[in-house]
Design a protein around this motif. Structure first.
Motif, PDB file in Angstrom:
ATOM      1  N   ASP A   1      40.599  58.906  39.373  1.00  0.00           N
ATOM      2  CA  ASP A   1      40.107  58.855  37.998  1.00  0.00           C
ATOM      3  C   ASP A   1      40.021  60.254  37.381  1.00  0.00           C
ATOM      4  O   ASP A   1      40.394  60.459  36.224  1.00  0.00           O
ATOM      5  CB  ASP A   1      38.736  58.178  37.949  1.00  0.00           C
TER       6      ASP A   1
ATOM      7  N   LYS B   1      38.922  56.634  44.658  1.00  0.00           N
ATOM      8  CA  LYS B   1      38.774  56.165  43.287  1.00  0.00           C
ATOM      9  C   LYS B   1      38.361  57.311  42.369  1.00  0.00           C
ATOM     10  O   LYS B   1      38.932  57.501  41.284  1.00  0.00           O
ATOM     11  CB  LYS B   1      37.732  55.038  43.234  1.00  0.00           C
TER      12      LYS B   1
ATOM     13  N   ASP C   1      42.789  50.113  44.025  1.00  0.00           N
ATOM     14  CA  ASP C   1      43.126  48.761  43.596  1.00  0.00           C
ATOM     15  C   ASP C   1      44.485  48.773  42.905  1.00  0.00           C
ATOM     16  O   ASP C   1      45.034  49.836  42.566  1.00  0.00           O
ATOM     17  CB  ASP C   1      42.046  48.232  42.645  1.00  0.00           C
ATOM     18  N   ARG C   2      45.045  47.597  42.699  1.00  0.00           N
ATOM     19  CA  ARG C   2      46.383  47.488  42.105  1.00  0.00           C
ATOM     20  C   ARG C   2      46.445  48.049  40.700  1.00  0.00           C
ATOM     21  O   ARG C   2      47.465  48.620  40.295  1.00  0.00           O
ATOM     22  CB  ARG C   2      46.823  46.016  42.106  1.00  0.00           C
ATOM     23  N   GLY C   3      45.354  47.895  39.958  1.00  0.00           N
ATOM     24  CA  GLY C   3      45.342  48.409  38.594  1.00  0.00           C
ATOM     25  C   GLY C   3      45.519  49.915  38.557  1.00  0.00           C
ATOM     26  O   GLY C   3      46.289  50.446  37.746  1.00  0.00           O
ATOM     27  N   ARG C   4      44.804  50.615  39.429  1.00  0.00           N
ATOM     28  CA  ARG C   4      44.932  52.065  39.472  1.00  0.00           C
ATOM     29  C   ARG C   4      46.298  52.480  39.998  1.00  0.00           C
ATOM     30  O   ARG C   4      46.865  53.480  39.548  1.00  0.00           O
ATOM     31  CB  ARG C   4      43.818  52.677  40.323  1.00  0.00           C
TER      32      ARG C   4
ATOM     33  N   ALA D   1      49.081  50.913  39.550  1.00  0.00           N
ATOM     34  CA  ALA D   1      50.013  50.735  38.427  1.00  0.00           C
ATOM     35  C   ALA D   1      49.828  51.838  37.389  1.00  0.00           C
ATOM     36  O   ALA D   1      50.802  52.382  36.859  1.00  0.00           O
ATOM     37  CB  ALA D   1      49.804  49.364  37.788  1.00  0.00           C
ATOM     38  N   LEU D   2      48.560  52.191  37.117  1.00  0.00           N
ATOM     39  CA  LEU D   2      48.291  53.253  36.145  1.00  0.00           C
ATOM     40  C   LEU D   2      48.851  54.585  36.640  1.00  0.00           C
ATOM     41  O   LEU D   2      49.368  55.383  35.846  1.00  0.00           O
ATOM     42  CB  LEU D   2      46.786  53.373  35.905  1.00  0.00           C
TER      43      LEU D   2
END
Length: 373
Positions: free
Chosen positions: A197, A193, A348-351, A353-354
């Motif tokens: 980021d 993560k 996670d799925r959000g990351r 996708a990002l």
């Protein structure tokens, strides 16, 4: 060394005990100087580990606790003694930063970009050296683009408890007066993560500022070029062309220097997002797919070298930039990528996708032939 009573614990130490308690039953706390020793027994099977400098296998407890301790300003180690497990928290010792170097480099870069920017505005420095001041708008634009990229890395790294330096601008007598800016990371990467980021923040923030700078530049009146020197023709990436479709642009072949700074920002973003080695794209892909990213990292130098050769020898167009980057990546991609302390927990799925969106934005920020002389 003296024992600490639970009632007299400092609030920070109490928070650290709460972080430790899911993994260890703490039965004693001692303090020696600025270091804190937590004595406990594991609540689950935790593999033997030396301190971080000599560990062979990093335990899940260490992976989870490192970030929590770093956020409180402590470095963390686990030792195993005959009498039990000892968790040692000692203040983070950052390398002494000579910030005057950051300041001097920033001032030098301001000057070099101002001089080169004044030439883009048509200044004649031989007859009037004070014309160099005409390059200040370009300086502000290019340093905002490059600085925001590194600032994104810096802020997010600090948020994750990582140790990092302030940005170093690199003055250089190039077309834009600089070789960009860099920051230095010290110590391990907590988890995927944090790796994601930090890797994605610089390109996204830098690209956002590049778009703003491009819009500002396109809204400026055209610049009359008086120089009889060589001409540089820019290939406009899809993102830049899209902006020109919604911003009324004067009919002229010359791009405004401020808009040129935005173009540079897009190019820098795209090149940094190449998913290989220690580039931002390499960090992002490593966080997304784990060790499988090494196959992409090893293959990309050959892909870029082949692309550059095809453009030069078959299409008869300038593909030198891909030859250059292919050679650079072939030197650094083989060194691999540092493994995060916690390399088990997926994003996670959000990351995820990002990450896909970020790579797509990188593709929209470059053309096969960015420039020709």
């Amino acid at each position: 060394m003296h024992n600490l009573s639970r009632k007299d614990l400092d609030p920070v130490i109490q928070e650290l005990v709460e972080k430790i308690s899911p993994y260890f039953s703490v039965y004693g706390i001692q303090q020696q100087g600025s270091s804190i020793y937590f004595y406990g027994t594991p609540k689950e099977n935790i593999s033997a580990i030396e301190d971080i400098s000599g560990s062979i296998e990093v335990s899940r407890a260490y992976q989870k606790l490192w970030t929590a301790f770093a956020e409180k300003g402590y470095q963390f180690a686990i030792k195993y003694e005959p009498e039990g497990h000892i968790l040692i928290a000692s203040p983070l010792k950052l390398p002494a930063e000579r910030r005057w170097i950051n300041v001097v480099l920033a001032i030098a870069t301001f000057i070099t970009t101002m001089v080169m920017g004044s030439l883009l505005f048509g200044a004649d420095l031989r007859s009037n050296p004070y014309d160099a001041l005409r390059g200040i708008p370009f300086t502000i634009a290019i340093m905002a683009v490059l600085g925001s990229h590194e600032a994104g890395h810096y802020i997010v790294a600090k948020k994750h408890g990582m140790r990092t330096s302030l940005p170093y601008f690199i003055p250089f007598p190039s077309l834009i007066g600089t070789m960009g800016a860099v920051i230095r990371h010290h110590g391990p990467i907590p988890d995927r993560k944090a790796l994601f980021d930090v890797g994605v923040s610089g390109p996204l923030i830098g690209l956002f500022v590049s778009v703003i700078v491009t819009i500002i530049g396109l809204l400026q009146p055209p610049i009359t070029q008086t120089s009889d020197g060589f001409q540089i023709y820019l290939g406009l990436p899809p993102l830049f062309e899209f902006i020109t479709r919604i911003i009324p642009v004067a009919e002229t072949s010359a791009i405004h220097p401020i808009a040129f700074a935005g173009w540079v920002g897009m190019l820098v973003t795209a090149l940094n997002l190449i998913p290989a080695g220690q580039l931002d794209g390499g960090h992002v892909l490593r966080a997304m797919v784990g060790n499988r990213s090494s196959y992409v990292s090893l293959a990309l130098p050959f892909v870029l070298l082949s692309l550059g050769a095809y453009m030069i020898f078959i299409l008869n167009i300038n593909g030198s930039i891909w030859i250059f980057w292919g050679l650079i990546l072939s030197l650094f991609a083989a060194s691999g990528h540092p493994r995060p302390l916690n390399d088990e927990d997926p994003l996670d799925r959000g990351r995820m996708a990002l990450g896909i969106i970020t790579f797509a934005l990188g593709l929209l920020s470059i053309t096969p032939v960015p420039f020709q002389v």
